[in-house]
Design an enzyme around this catalytic site. Sequence first.
Site, short mmCIF file in Angstrom:
data_model
loop_
_atom_site.label_atom_id
_atom_site.label_comp_id
_atom_site.label_asym_id
_atom_site.label_seq_id
_atom_site.Cartn_x
_atom_site.Cartn_y
_atom_site.Cartn_z
N GLU A 135 -7.22 8.10 7.07
CA GLU A 135 -7.44 8.61 8.42
C GLU A 135 -7.85 10.08 8.46
O GLU A 135 -7.19 10.92 9.07
CB GLU A 135 -6.17 8.43 9.26
CG GLU A 135 -5.83 6.99 9.55
CD GLU A 135 -4.67 6.87 10.53
OE1 GLU A 135 -4.18 7.90 11.03
OE2 GLU A 135 -4.25 5.74 10.80
N HIS A 193 -3.09 11.03 1.12
CA HIS A 193 -2.53 10.71 2.43
C HIS A 193 -1.89 11.98 3.02
O HIS A 193 -0.69 12.05 3.23
CB HIS A 193 -1.50 9.58 2.32
CG HIS A 193 -1.22 8.88 3.61
ND1 HIS A 193 -1.23 7.50 3.75
CD2 HIS A 193 -0.90 9.35 4.84
CE1 HIS A 193 -0.93 7.17 5.00
NE2 HIS A 193 -0.71 8.29 5.68
N ARG A 234 0.84 -1.18 0.00
CA ARG A 234 0.00 0.00 0.00
C ARG A 234 0.89 1.25 0.00
O ARG A 234 1.77 1.38 0.84
CB ARG A 234 -0.91 0.01 1.23
CG ARG A 234 -1.75 1.27 1.35
CD ARG A 234 -2.65 1.21 2.59
NE ARG A 234 -3.30 2.49 2.80
CZ ARG A 234 -3.19 3.22 3.91
NH1 ARG A 234 -2.47 2.77 4.93
NH2 ARG A 234 -3.80 4.37 4.03
N TYR A 252 -4.10 0.65 15.93
CA TYR A 252 -2.82 0.57 16.62
C TYR A 252 -2.98 0.17 18.08
O TYR A 252 -2.23 -0.66 18.59
CB TYR A 252 -2.09 1.92 16.54
CG TYR A 252 -1.52 2.21 15.18
CD1 TYR A 252 -0.23 1.81 14.85
CD2 TYR A 252 -2.28 2.86 14.22
CE1 TYR A 252 0.30 2.06 13.58
CE2 TYR A 252 -1.76 3.12 12.95
CZ TYR A 252 -0.48 2.72 12.64
OH TYR A 252 0.03 2.96 11.39
N GLU A 297 -3.48 -0.44 8.23
CA GLU A 297 -2.32 -0.11 9.07
C GLU A 297 -2.47 -0.80 10.42
O GLU A 297 -3.55 -0.80 11.01
CB GLU A 297 -2.17 1.40 9.30
CG GLU A 297 -1.77 2.19 8.07
CD GLU A 297 -1.58 3.67 8.36
OE1 GLU A 297 -1.29 4.04 9.53
OE2 GLU A 297 -1.73 4.48 7.41
N ASN A 316 -7.40 1.23 10.16
CA ASN A 316 -6.09 1.40 10.76
C ASN A 316 -6.24 1.28 12.27
O ASN A 316 -6.88 2.13 12.90
CB ASN A 316 -5.49 2.77 10.41
CG ASN A 316 -5.23 2.93 8.92
OD1 ASN A 316 -5.40 1.99 8.14
ND2 ASN A 316 -4.82 4.11 8.52
#
Length: 519
Positions: free
Chosen positions: A195, A149, A107, A326, A398, A324
């Site tokens: 995001e 992005h 990506r 985390y 992500e 995404n």
Amino acid sequence: MTSCSMVSLCSLRVASCGIASPAAQKLNTGISRLSFPKDFIFGTSSAAAQYEGAAAEGGRKPSIWDHWCTLPDKIDDGSNPSITMDQYHRYKEDVRLLSDLGVNAYRFSISWTRLFPDGRVNPEGLAYYNSLINSLLEHGIKPFITIYHWDLPQALQESMGGWTNKEIVDKYVEFADICFAAFGDRVKHWITFNEPCHSLKYCYAEGIWPPGVKSDTEVYIAGHNTLLAHAAAVKRYREKYQAKQGGKIGISLDGFWYEPVYQIPQDVAASYRALDFNLGWFLSPVVYGYYPETMRANVGGRLPHFTEEEARNLMGSIDFLGLNYYTSMYVKDSPSDIWQPAGYNTDMRAKTLFDVDGIPIGPKAYETSWLSIVPWGFYKLLNYIKKEYNNPTIFVTENGFNQVHAPYKDSMDDNERIQYLTGHYTNMAQAIRDGADVQGHFIWSFLDCWEWKSGYTNHFGLFYVDRNTQDRLPKKSAYWVKNFLKPDRGLILPSATPPLVQPLGKNVALAPAQAVQAF
């Protein structure tokens, strides 16, 4: 290149660097490549501003981040994205590394200011992305392209106010159309935005990212225009390109799991508000065509309104969701009062915490890091999306672990990253078994790279990058991923057993509804 430089994991002379190959240390934990569907996507993620470098080469023009980095005290280490990982010049080497790693997808994003500066196609930018895409396909790696992005052309910020001006929608669609026309014959997965919640909150609510605005209204206006741009680009793709090119299009949203501090109605309600203001802000419109009720109630007239036509265009405007993830946070109710200024952080009326009474939500990456290892939160979030948003197809675009900047010799034994990945793979596999339509996972990130405001102060890569030589040096996690992706087994280091069951804390209701066990 030095004796430790790397073109192939297989050809690396680890003995010359005094490194024992982690591949020789094996322990079968029960989670392996075979725990996932045969056609499951395993990839790594990157972004143009963080990887390409060559900021003043090949016809590229400045982005808002190039300009922001010229201002004092904006980047933690004073760095800028002028060189970063120099992928613009080293993409062929990087593609060979990706191939040797064993991933089947990569990506990356298109730099608006490289491909389409000044409203015209830049031939050098076009040639670069064509070469990168072709090189990936030659090595059996599927390109996943993020159209935007965070690197808006500085010229559009100066001339029209960027994302706060509704005219940006047409500018974005023009850029997206160029991408579809130029690359869509080979690219089958498109991501409109990365995001938007994360970036717009920092850009327009907190003012710590470009353009540095701190406003209780402009953050919602910018978000609204982003959603309209997404819907318009998807409409353009579906009407003009999708039938012929056979691709799919979606959006990548950042998602945290928010665990109530106490299992009381107020904190449980706060956890749902936090989910709405973070994930739901953009996911609810692209699935249902409207903002979450909690946002409409709390933000009131400061939240823009969709027309009937806009709502129709938004509803169902994703073929897949890029997620995404985390880490996770605790959350508690935080009622507003007349003394609190209006704004994104207070509108949510929820306080997020990484620990309660000194009890962390999970092992921290390092003392001051925002990232804790919380794989059970990943499992909960996937199941929440399945239930609340009609079980969309998900690509985890992500997911990764950060280290504080250190020399290679202190960075390569990244057992915590292996622990992190193992825990998240295990919980993701369980969520798939429980019915979540997850079809791929991308590690953030392939290389240690330039991390926006953090500069080079923390690293997410499977490969360390020597900034003096640009040599790509494998960490222990790179070997682990290479072995994991072999079709017949999954390997892990003995020191990296993942915590798969949520810890219990004093006065904190933490027991998960369904604890995930190792297979």
